[in-house]
Design a protein around this motif. Structure first.
Motif, mmCIF file in Angstrom:
data_model
loop_
_atom_site.group_PDB
_atom_site.id
_atom_site.type_symbol
_atom_site.label_atom_id
_atom_site.label_comp_id
_atom_site.label_asym_id
_atom_site.label_seq_id
_atom_site.Cartn_x
_atom_site.Cartn_y
_atom_site.Cartn_z
ATOM 1 N N PRO A 1 0.805 -1.232 0.000
ATOM 2 C CA PRO A 1 0.000 0.000 0.000
ATOM 3 C C PRO A 1 0.837 1.281 0.000
ATOM 4 O O PRO A 1 0.480 2.261 -0.653
ATOM 5 C CB PRO A 1 -0.828 -0.100 1.286
ATOM 6 C CG PRO A 1 -0.761 -1.521 1.702
ATOM 7 C CD PRO A 1 0.484 -2.106 1.120
ATOM 8 N N GLU A 2 1.971 1.268 0.714
ATOM 9 C CA GLU A 2 2.795 2.477 0.795
ATOM 10 C C GLU A 2 3.502 2.802 -0.513
ATOM 11 O O GLU A 2 4.049 3.892 -0.673
ATOM 12 C CB GLU A 2 3.802 2.383 1.949
ATOM 13 C CG GLU A 2 4.798 1.262 1.820
ATOM 14 C CD GLU A 2 4.363 -0.046 2.477
ATOM 15 O OE1 GLU A 2 5.236 -0.792 2.919
ATOM 16 O OE2 GLU A 2 3.150 -0.335 2.531
ATOM 17 N N LEU A 3 3.478 1.877 -1.465
ATOM 18 C CA LEU A 3 4.118 2.114 -2.762
ATOM 19 C C LEU A 3 3.094 2.214 -3.893
ATOM 20 O O LEU A 3 3.448 2.123 -5.068
ATOM 21 C CB LEU A 3 5.135 1.010 -3.059
ATOM 22 C CG LEU A 3 6.288 0.909 -2.055
ATOM 23 C CD1 LEU A 3 7.205 -0.254 -2.410
ATOM 24 C CD2 LEU A 3 7.059 2.197 -1.968
ATOM 25 N N LYS A 4 1.855 2.435 -3.529
ATOM 26 C CA LYS A 4 0.776 2.490 -4.515
ATOM 27 C C LYS A 4 1.026 3.520 -5.622
ATOM 28 O O LYS A 4 0.728 3.289 -6.782
ATOM 29 C CB LYS A 4 -0.540 2.796 -3.800
ATOM 30 C CG LYS A 4 -1.729 2.839 -4.690
ATOM 31 C CD LYS A 4 -2.992 3.133 -3.916
ATOM 32 C CE LYS A 4 -4.168 3.244 -4.845
ATOM 33 N NZ LYS A 4 -5.369 3.651 -4.137
ATOM 34 N N GLN A 5 1.598 4.652 -5.253
ATOM 35 C CA GLN A 5 1.826 5.728 -6.227
ATOM 36 C C GLN A 5 3.212 5.682 -6.886
ATOM 37 O O GLN A 5 3.524 6.511 -7.733
ATOM 38 C CB GLN A 5 1.646 7.085 -5.539
ATOM 39 C CG GLN A 5 0.264 7.303 -4.977
ATOM 40 C CD GLN A 5 -0.806 7.326 -6.053
ATOM 41 O OE1 GLN A 5 -0.582 7.792 -7.177
ATOM 42 N NE2 GLN A 5 -1.978 6.815 -5.729
ATOM 43 N N THR A 6 4.049 4.743 -6.483
ATOM 44 C CA THR A 6 5.401 4.655 -7.026
ATOM 45 C C THR A 6 5.379 4.171 -8.473
ATOM 46 O O THR A 6 4.739 3.178 -8.790
ATOM 47 C CB THR A 6 6.262 3.699 -6.168
ATOM 48 O OG1 THR A 6 6.339 4.224 -4.842
ATOM 49 C CG2 THR A 6 7.660 3.551 -6.732
ATOM 50 N N ARG A 7 6.065 4.889 -9.334
ATOM 51 C CA ARG A 7 6.195 4.463 -10.729
ATOM 52 C C ARG A 7 7.351 3.490 -10.823
ATOM 53 O O ARG A 7 8.416 3.714 -10.245
ATOM 54 C CB ARG A 7 6.444 5.668 -11.628
ATOM 55 C CG ARG A 7 5.235 6.581 -11.682
ATOM 56 C CD ARG A 7 5.463 7.830 -12.491
ATOM 57 N NE ARG A 7 5.924 7.504 -13.821
ATOM 58 C CZ ARG A 7 6.915 8.159 -14.432
ATOM 59 N NH1 ARG A 7 7.531 9.139 -13.853
ATOM 60 N NH2 ARG A 7 7.288 7.821 -15.649
ATOM 61 N N ILE A 8 7.143 2.404 -11.552
ATOM 62 C CA ILE A 8 8.184 1.396 -11.726
ATOM 63 C C ILE A 8 8.502 1.286 -13.210
ATOM 64 O O ILE A 8 7.638 0.960 -14.024
ATOM 65 C CB ILE A 8 7.744 0.034 -11.155
ATOM 66 C CG1 ILE A 8 7.423 0.175 -9.665
ATOM 67 C CG2 ILE A 8 8.832 -1.010 -11.399
ATOM 68 C CD1 ILE A 8 6.871 -1.068 -9.017
#
Length: 116
Positions: free
Chosen positions: A53-60
């Protein structure tokens, strides 16, 4: 070293296990993820990161020297936002980072406007 010279805060993982742990603690705006890792395929790491959840907005962004379309498709199917084929120019990296920073600022602005 390239990202440091561009003025960005960078952390680096040597394998998939370290990458997931580091990303949870660091919570980056963008991850450049090599697909051919010593202990897993980058697609597996991407799935793990996307489930947090804490990386929901992280672009990969997957980065690979592989020319096999299967590797590219595995990355996209796992949730990678894009796949870059090595070598990648510094300008391409900078453009992707700048775009991610703009998105983050926009999300923060919208969140602030929604507060009562």
């Amino acid at each position: 070293m390239l990202f440091d010279t561009m003025g960005h805060h960078v952390d680096y993982a040597i394998n998939a296990t370290v990458a997931v742990d580091l990303a949870q603690r660091f919570q980056p705006d963008i991850v450049f993820l090599d697909l051919l890792l010593p202990d897993d395929h980058g697609a597996g790491v991407c799935r793990e990161l996307k489930a947090l959840p804490e990386l929901k907005q992280t672009r990969i962004i997957a980065v690979t020297a592989s020319s096999r379309m299967l590797d590219h498709q595995l990355a996209l199917d796992a949730g990678c936002d894009d796949v870059l084929r090595k070598p990648v120019s510094p300008e391409t990296y900078e453009r992707l980072i700048a775009g991610g920073m703009c998105r983050r600022k926009l999300r923060e602005f919208i969140a602030e406007q929604r507060k009562p």
